[in-house]
Design a protein around this motif. Structure first.
Motif, short mmCIF file in Angstrom:
data_model
loop_
_atom_site.label_atom_id
_atom_site.label_comp_id
_atom_site.label_asym_id
_atom_site.label_seq_id
_atom_site.Cartn_x
_atom_site.Cartn_y
_atom_site.Cartn_z
N ILE A 124 53.07 -15.47 114.33
CA ILE A 124 52.96 -14.77 115.60
C ILE A 124 52.72 -15.78 116.72
O ILE A 124 52.32 -16.93 116.46
N LEU A 125 52.99 -15.34 117.94
CA LEU A 125 52.92 -16.22 119.11
C LEU A 125 52.14 -15.54 120.21
O LEU A 125 52.35 -14.35 120.50
N GLY B 43 50.05 -19.17 112.20
CA GLY B 43 50.82 -18.99 110.96
C GLY B 43 49.96 -19.40 109.77
O GLY B 43 48.87 -19.90 109.93
N SER B 44 50.54 -19.21 108.65
CA SER B 44 51.70 -18.41 108.34
C SER B 44 51.48 -17.78 106.98
O SER B 44 50.60 -18.19 106.23
N THR B 45 52.27 -16.77 106.66
CA THR B 45 52.17 -16.13 105.35
C THR B 45 53.01 -16.91 104.34
O THR B 45 53.83 -17.75 104.71
N THR C 273 56.66 -7.77 108.82
CA THR C 273 55.95 -6.58 108.34
C THR C 273 54.67 -6.36 109.13
O THR C 273 54.05 -7.29 109.65
N GLU C 274 54.26 -5.10 109.17
CA GLU C 274 53.04 -4.72 109.89
C GLU C 274 51.80 -5.32 109.21
O GLU C 274 50.87 -5.76 109.88
N GLU D 149 49.02 -7.78 111.06
CA GLU D 149 47.58 -7.53 111.12
C GLU D 149 46.79 -8.69 110.52
O GLU D 149 45.74 -9.10 111.03
N SER D 150 47.28 -9.23 109.41
CA SER D 150 46.62 -10.36 108.76
C SER D 150 46.62 -11.60 109.66
O SER D 150 45.60 -12.30 109.80
N LEU D 151 47.75 -11.86 110.31
CA LEU D 151 47.84 -13.02 111.20
C LEU D 151 46.98 -12.84 112.44
O LEU D 151 46.33 -13.79 112.91
N LYS D 152 46.92 -11.62 112.97
CA LYS D 152 46.05 -11.36 114.13
C LYS D 152 44.58 -11.56 113.76
O LYS D 152 43.81 -12.12 114.54
#
Length: 366
Positions: A229-230, A260-262, A273-274, A278-281
């Protein structure tokens, strides 16, 4: 004097682009093919840290490529900027690792390898990075780690290649098969017709293994999905890169912050994916609590070319004359690209290689 060689490169990510860039002055013709638009897969999607995330956890083979590339990147960026007017923005910020389980191993590795990594007091991190979350107790720091703005690096490399009279780029040009004369590769069949060459180079990232299946070869390179995410902040919001619990924040010069990152094994599906969002946020807020009040401006996914131990395949493929590999860089394609592509050019042009090529040879590994 350029050799009378026509080279076809399959894959227009950073590895393919830089391979073409390094060969163009020394061969008759370079043809670069990409199934989509150049640089839009893993090269575009990554964070661009010019270091493996945990360099001490890698084999000496990865370390050798990483060190050469890290030292070379600023010169590469200057050369590309001067010739194209597009700045890849190699941004040297340093990197803090927080609360590592294997801090002792990291420091021992740094001393052994002569890299400028050292333990620092957490209070000094908090004073330099005032937006950092509280609750971290230990930190190590490497001062000369940079990040490169990978979409701009791709744009700069493409512009440099388009200015070269003996380089042709074919986009939206998917490879459908190989043109064979016995066991000699004479080129590739594509949606745009046959592309002939004396040497064919597979630099197709996560798709390289799929292409070799056409020749009944098994290459252990598989897609590994990563989501990022950015955020957009002020240009002085975050002064350096920070990494904790496998997640990182990367500041760009203009205030964009990448989180990042997954790491997901989902085949070739790169749908954001949602749950990952949420995990990255959550990771973003843990690293930098002020981001709780911000909304990401972008969220995307890419596919890394996963390979055993992250060691790329660089060199001639045994069994088929004229077929070469430069692929399988897993999480470190951008990090390792300058060294990988220089080593590759040395091998194809039969020059003295910059480092020992033995760990990367496809022979015995495919």
């Amino acid at each position: 004097m350029a050799r009378q060689q026509r080279v076809v490169i399959v894959g227009g990510g950073v590895i393919g682009l830089l391979t073409a860039f390094n060969l163009a002055a020394d061969v008759e013709q370079v043809t670069l093919l990409d199934r989509n638009t150049v640089g839009q897969e893993s090269s575009w999607a990554g964070g661009g840290i010019v270091s493996p995330l945990y360099p001490w956890r890698y084999t000496p083979a990865v370390t050798a490529l990483a060190h050469w590339s890290q030292d070379f990147y600023p010169r590469l960026a200057e050369r590309l900027f001067a010739s194209t007017g597009v700045d890849p923005e190699v941004h040297t910020t340093g990197l803090y690792w927080l609360d590592l389980d294997d801090e002792a191993e990291a420091l021992a590795w740094a001393e052994r390898e002569g890299r400028p990594l050292s333990a620092v007091d957490i209070s000094s991190v908090e004073s330099r990075v005032p937006v950092l979350g509280h609750g971290f107790s230990r930190a190590i720091y490497m001062k000369d780690v940079a990040n490169v703005r990978n979409p701009r690096l791709v744009k700069s490399l493409k512009a440099a290649l388009l200015a070269m009279p003996n380089v042709t780029i074919h986009e939206q040009c998917e490879v459908q098969g190989f043109i064979l004369d016995g066991t000699t590769i004479k080129g590739v069949d594509t949606a745009q017709g046959p592309m002939l060459g004396d040497e064919v180079v597979l630099a197709a990232g996560a798709w390289s293994g799929e292409l070799l299946k056409i020749l009944n070869l098994e290459l252990p390179v598989e897609p590994v999905k990563g989501q990022m995410i950015l955020y957009k902040c002020s240009s002085d919001f975050l002064s350096c890169m920070v990494l904790a619990k496998g997640r990182y924040a990367i500041p760009r010069r203009d205030g964009h912050i990448l989180i990042g990152s997954t790491l997901e094994h989902e085949g070739f599906d790169k749908t954001p994916t949602e749950s990952a969002l949420e995990s990255l946020k959550a990771s973003a807020v843990e690293l930098i609590p002020a981001l709780a009040d911000a909304q990401p401006v972008a969220h995307w996914a890419g596919l890394r070319p996963g390979s055993p131990e992250g060691i790329p395949y660089i060199g001639r493929l045994p069994g088929f004359e004229g077929l070469w590999l430069n692929c399988g860089h897993y999480r470190n394609g951008l990090v390792l690209a300058p060294a990988s592509c220089q080593l590759f050019a040395d091998l194809l042009l039969e020059r003295s290689p910059i480092i020992d090529p033995a760990p990367y040879t496809p022979h015995g590994r495919v």
